[in-house]
Design a protein around this motif. Structure first.
Motif, PDB file in Angstrom:
ATOM      1  N   GLN A 875       0.939  -1.173   0.041  1.00  0.00           N
ATOM      2  CA  GLN A 875      -0.161   0.123   0.064  1.00  0.00           C
ATOM      3  C   GLN A 875       0.827   1.380   0.125  1.00  0.00           C
ATOM      4  OE1 GLN A 875      -2.242  -0.604   3.546  1.00  0.00           O
ATOM      5  NE2 GLN A 875      -3.404  -2.423   2.738  1.00  0.00           N
ATOM      6  N   LEU A 876       2.243   1.324   0.175  1.00  0.00           N
ATOM      7  CA  LEU A 876       3.014   2.304   0.155  1.00  0.00           C
ATOM      8  C   LEU A 876       3.551   2.545  -1.075  1.00  0.00           C
ATOM      9  CD1 LEU A 876       5.261   1.054   3.341  1.00  0.00           C
ATOM     10  CD2 LEU A 876       3.171   2.397   3.421  1.00  0.00           C
ATOM     11  N   GLY A 877       4.207   3.591  -1.394  1.00  0.00           N
ATOM     12  CA  GLY A 877       4.557   4.061  -2.685  1.00  0.00           C
ATOM     13  C   GLY A 877       5.499   2.900  -3.591  1.00  0.00           C
ATOM     14  N   PRO A 878       5.445   3.088  -4.930  1.00  0.00           N
ATOM     15  CA  PRO A 878       5.997   2.216  -5.491  1.00  0.00           C
ATOM     16  C   PRO A 878       7.576   2.267  -5.626  1.00  0.00           C
ATOM     17  CG  PRO A 878       5.030   3.712  -7.089  1.00  0.00           C
ATOM     18  CD  PRO A 878       4.408   3.941  -5.546  1.00  0.00           C
ATOM     19  N   ASP A 879       8.020   3.581  -5.212  1.00  0.00           N
ATOM     20  CA  ASP A 879       9.419   3.679  -5.257  1.00  0.00           C
ATOM     21  C   ASP A 879       9.975   3.650  -3.775  1.00  0.00           C
ATOM     22  OD1 ASP A 879       8.061   6.085  -4.435  1.00  0.00           O
ATOM     23  OD2 ASP A 879       9.658   7.166  -5.285  1.00  0.00           O
ATOM     24  N   LYS A 880       9.528   2.760  -3.016  1.00  0.00           N
ATOM     25  CA  LYS A 880       9.998   2.787  -1.736  1.00  0.00           C
ATOM     26  C   LYS A 880      11.263   2.172  -1.518  1.00  0.00           C
ATOM     27  CE  LYS A 880       6.952  -1.344  -0.530  1.00  0.00           C
ATOM     28  NZ  LYS A 880       6.521  -1.624  -2.022  1.00  0.00           N
ATOM     29  N   THR A 881      11.958   2.736  -0.558  1.00  0.00           N
ATOM     30  CA  THR A 881      13.248   2.395  -0.018  1.00  0.00           C
ATOM     31  C   THR A 881      13.417   1.937   1.305  1.00  0.00           C
ATOM     32  OG1 THR A 881      14.319   3.983  -1.792  1.00  0.00           O
ATOM     33  CG2 THR A 881      15.964   3.144   0.051  1.00  0.00           C
ATOM     34  N   TYR A 882      14.160   1.123   1.535  1.00  0.00           N
ATOM     35  CA  TYR A 882      14.037   0.429   3.115  1.00  0.00           C
ATOM     36  C   TYR A 882      14.993   0.543   3.918  1.00  0.00           C
ATOM     37  CZ  TYR A 882      13.836  -3.007   6.687  1.00  0.00           C
ATOM     38  OH  TYR A 882      13.927  -3.581   8.016  1.00  0.00           O
ATOM     39  N   VAL A 883      15.020   0.809   5.102  1.00  0.00           N
ATOM     40  CA  VAL A 883      16.110   1.070   5.960  1.00  0.00           C
ATOM     41  C   VAL A 883      15.318   0.333   7.402  1.00  0.00           C
ATOM     42  CG1 VAL A 883      15.726   3.107   7.150  1.00  0.00           C
ATOM     43  CG2 VAL A 883      18.011   2.225   7.259  1.00  0.00           C
ATOM     44  N   GLY A 884      16.357  -0.207   8.246  1.00  0.00           N
ATOM     45  CA  GLY A 884      15.864  -1.170   9.458  1.00  0.00           C
ATOM     46  C   GLY A 884      16.493  -0.505  10.487  1.00  0.00           C
ATOM     47  N   GLY A 885      16.840  -1.416  11.616  1.00  0.00           N
ATOM     48  CA  GLY A 885      17.515  -1.108  12.793  1.00  0.00           C
ATOM     49  C   GLY A 885      17.134   0.111  13.453  1.00  0.00           C
ATOM     50  N   ASP A 886      17.728   0.905  14.062  1.00  0.00           N
ATOM     51  CA  ASP A 886      17.258   2.068  14.959  1.00  0.00           C
ATOM     52  C   ASP A 886      16.301   2.861  14.317  1.00  0.00           C
ATOM     53  OD1 ASP A 886      18.854   0.811  17.116  1.00  0.00           O
ATOM     54  OD2 ASP A 886      20.368   2.328  16.596  1.00  0.00           O
ATOM     55  N   TYR A 887      16.357   3.088  13.072  1.00  0.00           N
ATOM     56  CA  TYR A 887      15.437   3.984  12.030  1.00  0.00           C
ATOM     57  C   TYR A 887      14.001   3.611  12.574  1.00  0.00           C
ATOM     58  CZ  TYR A 887      19.296   5.939   9.719  1.00  0.00           C
ATOM     59  OH  TYR A 887      20.502   6.625   9.105  1.00  0.00           O
ATOM     60  N   GLY A 888      13.754   2.395  13.009  1.00  0.00           N
ATOM     61  CA  GLY A 888      12.269   1.880  12.944  1.00  0.00           C
ATOM     62  C   GLY A 888      11.738   2.250  14.147  1.00  0.00           C
ATOM     63  N   SER A 889      12.507   2.794  15.253  1.00  0.00           N
ATOM     64  CA  SER A 889      12.070   3.434  16.418  1.00  0.00           C
ATOM     65  C   SER A 889      12.213   4.707  16.539  1.00  0.00           C
ATOM     66  CB  SER A 889      12.435   2.512  17.723  1.00  0.00           C
ATOM     67  OG  SER A 889      14.187   2.689  17.626  1.00  0.00           O
ATOM     68  N   SER A 890      12.672   5.275  15.732  1.00  0.00           N
ATOM     69  CA  SER A 890      12.971   6.805  15.925  1.00  0.00           C
ATOM     70  C   SER A 890      12.529   7.620  14.850  1.00  0.00           C
ATOM     71  CB  SER A 890      14.434   7.142  15.985  1.00  0.00           C
ATOM     72  OG  SER A 890      14.955   8.211  15.994  1.00  0.00           O
ATOM     73  N   VAL A 891      11.581   8.474  15.141  1.00  0.00           N
ATOM     74  CA  VAL A 891      10.730   9.131  14.203  1.00  0.00           C
ATOM     75  C   VAL A 891      11.713  10.461  13.501  1.00  0.00           C
ATOM     76  CG1 VAL A 891      10.059  10.933  15.770  1.00  0.00           C
ATOM     77  CG2 VAL A 891       8.614  10.632  13.787  1.00  0.00           C
ATOM     78  N   GLU A 892      12.919  10.713  14.113  1.00  0.00           N
ATOM     79  CA  GLU A 892      13.638  11.566  13.691  1.00  0.00           C
ATOM     80  C   GLU A 892      14.639  11.075  12.698  1.00  0.00           C
ATOM     81  OE1 GLU A 892      15.332  14.584  16.375  1.00  0.00           O
ATOM     82  OE2 GLU A 892      13.889  14.188  17.816  1.00  0.00           O
ATOM     83  N   LEU A 893      15.029   9.919  12.987  1.00  0.00           N
ATOM     84  CA  LEU A 893      15.973   8.990  12.307  1.00  0.00           C
ATOM     85  C   LEU A 893      15.176   8.786  10.834  1.00  0.00           C
ATOM     86  CD1 LEU A 893      18.013   6.662  14.335  1.00  0.00           C
ATOM     87  CD2 LEU A 893      19.087   8.642  13.150  1.00  0.00           C
TER      88      LEU A 893
END
Length: 988
Positions: A875-893
């Protein structure tokens, strides 16, 4: 004289006809009830089967997930090689180079059951000459969860009927159990896991245990009953099957022991209870010690010694009971005898324990069990803490897995408190214990499912009995002129009361004689007189209670009240029916979501086309078809079962997780630089397999890999048990440690700026949708591989034995010597050094600080706008780019990652201290207006929510076409305007 005789004869005939008619009506009524109850259990079986076979309808006969693949492989081995070879099977295709003695380290009940059913069907097919009856072993394993979902529902219904004394309650409980999500979650077709069989074994054991305690009016003075012998022995046999089926047998053992001890505390000890528990424990323990993985654990493990203590205590109590009957002891004398014997017995037990404790005889509590009793949600073992289902449950999880029963069960619990019998007390205690443990660990909601169904059945059954069935029966009797308005149960209860009164009167006379003798010796007539006064007061009080009950029955069974009861019952049934339909539809909807195999799933491409994503099996098939048979594949431990089961190749570790230090070595390799990782991996593996492509890929799991590795190899993250340096900086750039590690290079392979050292690791295969990548390790040490393969280098427990453990090649000896054995941290029997103590303290301190359940950190406003909540990556955009780790719990990151990539939107799904992030330029579809899963706060800013993933979602189901549970809190990155002062509260 003739007329009175004729009148009397006519009256007698009329009375006889009325009795005959009443008997026929009651017989027809009871026959109808029997048919309804039997039909209800039949419907429960049908519903239980149908709700569990969505996976077969949609995907075919496919084994699901991770653990079921190991179970299937073990079942195949048992079916092919037989019983004897199975229990002497040392598997060198797993846990390379050590291997694993499979037959003696698993609970084989499910494998034995599946092979037994498979052979029985084959035998039946040959007898009836019907080939359709002969299913393949794969098909049998896929259907076992659905079949045993039926049997668990039946035994739960029987347990509820036995405890509540109502077949209506039992029938409703069976119907609820058949489709309650807390039961479905571990018993969908294809989910060939231990719990699917174990729930049947557990409910059967509990039913037989409670059945052994049924009151027998023919037995007086607390004597043993025939049922206590027969069903006590049967409950022991059922418990043996439970032990063979699942490690959760410890719960069953302690639950029965707790119930037996509670009956003693409440003054309900009888020889019946003694015989039932003694047979249960003796037969059950004797059988349990024959299960290789259990061995002598019942007599050594701290988790099981409480039941042994109850068993020993019961022998002392029964001796006192025998002396009471033999010597006609009073209650006071019996209590004094118990105390007199208990003191030296306890002293002897304490002395034995004091002698054995220093020798290490007693096994420690496991990390998982210890985690159920500590205040924090961390066990101290990063391997256990890395599993999401080991985290605490919350209200969302209860509502998700119980639905409407979550609100009905407390009513049933309250009604159960009104009835105090030996068996009914079991349901009350079971409910409290199961709720406590499920509240500590989300996985244990499976234990709450049966008792919640039972309590729901009690609530509905009580209403049906009192408002409809009993009322209609009594109204029919009144219409026929029947004088008696008591039903059969009330008559039986009255007979039992009379028997009890007779036995009590005998005991009373005996006690009075005894007390009279004592009074005579003491010369105290006043004492006797005071005893008589007390007895008379007690009789008066009892008479008042009987009178009050009689008055209540007169009003309650009045014809007008009976009509009112029926009207209320019909009204409540009409109100409950829509809720029941809602529960049924919800359970089927959830069952279909839970039936997704995860190893394959449906998804939509950017153009809207629906496809079957089968990347994982494709990767394993590639290994099977394009690598040598002796190829060794390195991956994170999660995928070991599938690689061995489908790919038929040797793995380094798998979901058994029996060797913490070995898994830590994996963590060391994957979190190390390419050069360092290769220097170790070349001695252990030929290929490296990683999960990529977003979602729950290896990058999202990377923090756990580093923490587990660091718990054994302390130089990975010196001084930091949580390995916070293994992650990403604000802005999305990886830390030096993350950027240089092998895992990051392999998962991000093909992206701009990411280079893999082709002289060490060669890319050989990526699946169709990029979910899995496989790399060949170059310059593999043939010397180490040959050394491990040589049987002479294995260590056997005895000459010529089948139990021969592999060893690490000599080239890795310096590395193995560096290990810090994690057992000294986990085992409280082992004396910890100062370093180990500081490590544990720092680990809990840092993890508790990171977790921050309500969010924390900054409260500043960010220039972003909350868009909404999504439940699927597609459901997200077709050009989505992924990152994980600490980024997934930090809205600023997450915002920095989107902004630096030039994206307009980002979506966050937090797991705990880390999570998942996608950045993209446009929305594929409008979001949901709201979803509870998106309300989890961010760790770094209390004003924003970061969505949820896996167990943090509280048991929400995956979105359509998704393999994993995700709720993506989605934000738009706003362009700063001069003078704009928009608060985070307004944005949300």
């Amino acid at each position: 004289l003739g007329r009175p005789r004729q009148a009397a004869r006519a009256a007698g005939m009329a009375l006889a006809m009325r009795k005959l008619l009443t008997g026929l009506v009651l017989g027809a009524y009871n026959l109808l009830l029997f048919a309804l109850y039997l039909g209800g259990f039949g419907v429960a079986c049908y519903a239980a089967f149908q709700v569990r076979i969505y996976a077969i309808k949609n995907y075919g006969y496919v084994i699901h997930e991770f653990d079921p693949w190991f179970n299937y492989r073990a079942t195949e081995y048992l079916g092919k090689h037989g019983w004897s070879a199975f229990f002497k099977w040392f598997d060198y295709k797993v846990w390379y180079p050590l291997g694993r003695p499979v037959g003696t380290t698993i609970y084989p009940g499910m494998q034995i059951t599946a092979v037994g059913i498979w052979k029985l069907l084959g035998y039946a097919a040959s007898i009836f000459n019907n080939k359709k009856m002969a299913l393949s072993l794969n098909d049998v394993c896929c259907l076992v969860p659905a079949w045993f979902g039926m049997s668990a529902s039946v035994f739960l219904g029987l347990l509820t009927a036995e405890c509540s004394g109502s077949w209506s309650s039992g029938t409703f409980a069976a119907l609820i159990m058949s489709i309650v999500p807390a039961h479905i979650m571990r018993s969908v077709a294809g989910g060939f896991d231990n719990e699917c069989v174990a729930l049947t074994a557990m409910c059967m054991t509990f039913f037989l245990w409670c059945r052994a305690l049924r009151h027998d009016p023919r037995v007086t003075d607390g004597g043993a009953t025939t049922d206590s012998y027969l069903f006590g022995a049967l409950s022991g046999l059922a418990y043996v099957y439970m032990v063979a089926a699942w490690g959760g047998f410890v719960f069953v053992l302690n639950m029965v022991g707790f119930h037996a001890a509670a009956l003693v505390i409440l003054g309900r000890y009888t020889s019946k209870l003694h015989r039932a528990y003694t047979l249960f424990y003796f037969i059950g323990t004797a059988g349990a010690t024959r299960v290789p993985v259990v061995g002598w654990g019942p007599l050594k493990s701290l988790e099981q010694l409480a039941a042994l203590g109850v068993f020993l205590g019961f022998q002392l109590l029964e001796y006192c009971e025998v002396q009471r009957r033999k010597r006609n002891l009073t209650t006071l004398q019996t209590m004094l005898l118990r105390v007199k014997l208990a003191i030296p017995a306890i002293a002897a037990v304490v002395g034995v324990c004091a002698l054995l404790y220093p020798t290490g005889y007693f096994g420690p509590l496991t990390a998982r069990v210890r985690g159920l009793f500590v205040k924090h949600t961390r066990t101290g073992n990063p391997l256990v803490d890395s599993v999401a289902e080991h985290q605490p449950a919350n209200e969302q999880a209860y509502q998700h897995y119980l639905h409407n029963i979550y609100h009905v069960a407390p009513i049933g619990f309250g009604l159960s408190l009104l009835q105090w019998t030996d068996a009914n007390l079991f349901i009350i205690l079971y409910a409290m214990v199961a709720y406590y443990f499920s509240n500590k660990m989300a996985r244990l909601i499976i234990l709450l499912g049966p008792v919640a169904s039972a309590l729901g059945g009690v609530a509905f059954g009580f209403s049906a009995d009192q408002l409809l069935l009993s009322s209609v029966r009594k109204m029919a009797l009144k219409m026929l002129g029947g004088e008696s308005t008591t039903d059969d149960k009330e008559e039986d209860a009255a007979e039992e009361d009379e028997d009890k009164k007779e036995s009590e009167s005998k005991d009373k006379k005996t006690k009075e004689k005894k007390e009279a003798k004592e009074a005579k010796k003491a010369g105290g007539k006043k004492k006797k007189a005071s005893g008589v006064d007390l007895t008379e007061a007690s009789n008066h009080f009892k008479a008042l209670l009987d009178l009050a009950q009689e008055l209540f029955n007169m009003v309650y069974n009045n014809r007008a009240i009976l009509v009112l009861r029926v009207a209320v019952g019909v009204y409540l049934a009409m109100q409950a029916w829509p809720k029941g339909v809602e529960f049924y539809e919800y359970s089927h909807q959830l069952a279909e979501g839970l039936s997704q195999p995860q190893i394959m799933f449906k998804a939509k491409l950017y153009n809207g086309q629906e496809v079957m994503v089968d990347d994982y099996r494709e990767a394993y098939w590639w290994l099977r078809d394009h690598t040598p048979e002796d190829a060794r594949v390195m991956s994170w431990w999660d995928y070991g079962y599938q690689i061995t089961g489908i790919g038929e190749r040797t793995t380094i570790a798998d979901g058994n997780t029996w060797n913490h230090e070995h898994i830590a070595t994996l963590g060391l390799i994957l979190s190390g630089s390419q050069e360092k990782a290769h220097s170790i991996a070349r001695h252990l593996a030929d290929y490296v397999l990683v999960w990529a492509g977003g979602g729950g890929d290896d990058l999202a799991k990377s923090p756990h890999m580093a923490r587990i590795g660091n718990s054994v190899y302390r130089d990975i993250c010196p001084g930091d048990p949580t390995c916070s340096s293994f992650g990403f900086y604000q802005g999305g750039t990886p830390t030096p440690m993350m950027e240089q590690c092998l895992l990051y290079k392999l998962v991000q392979y093909g992206r701009q700026g990411i280079k893999v050292n082709e002289s060490l690791f060669k890319h050989v295969y990526t699946t169709k949708y990029g979910k899995v990548r496989i790399f060949k390790i170059l310059r593999v040490s043939k010397k180490s591989k040959d050394w491990v393969a040589d049987p002479k280098n294995r260590v056997c427990d005895a000459p010529g034995s089948w139990y021969c453990t592999g060893q690490y090649p000599p080239a890795l000896a310096p590395l193995i010597a560096k290990r810090k054995n994690f057992a000294q941290l986990e085992d409280f029997n082992a004396k910890k050094d100062d370093y180990a103590s500081r490590y544990q303290e720092e680990y809990h301190k840092r993890m508790d600080g990171l977790k921050g359940g309500r969010g924390g950190g900054s409260s500043k406003s960010l220039n972003i706008r909350y868009v909404g909540c999504f439940d699927a990556e597609s459901q997200l955009g077709p050009d989505k780019t992924y990152v994980g780790g600490d980024y997934g719990s930090s809205v600023e990151l997450a915002k920095s990652f989107a902004k630096e990539g030039g994206y307009k939107y980002f979506a966050v799904a937090r797991t705990d201290t880390d999570g998942h992030v996608f950045a993209f330029s446009s929305l594929a579809r409008p979001p949901k207006s709201s979803d509870a899963g998106c309300e989890q706060p961010c760790l770094d800013n209390e004003n924003y929510n970061c969505g949820c993933a896996d167990e943090l979602c509280g048991g929400l189901k995956p979105g359509k076409g998704e393999a994993n549970v995700r709720r993506w809190a989605t934000y738009e990155v706003l362009t700063k305007k001069k003078g704009s002062k928009r608060s985070a509260k307004t944005e949300l």
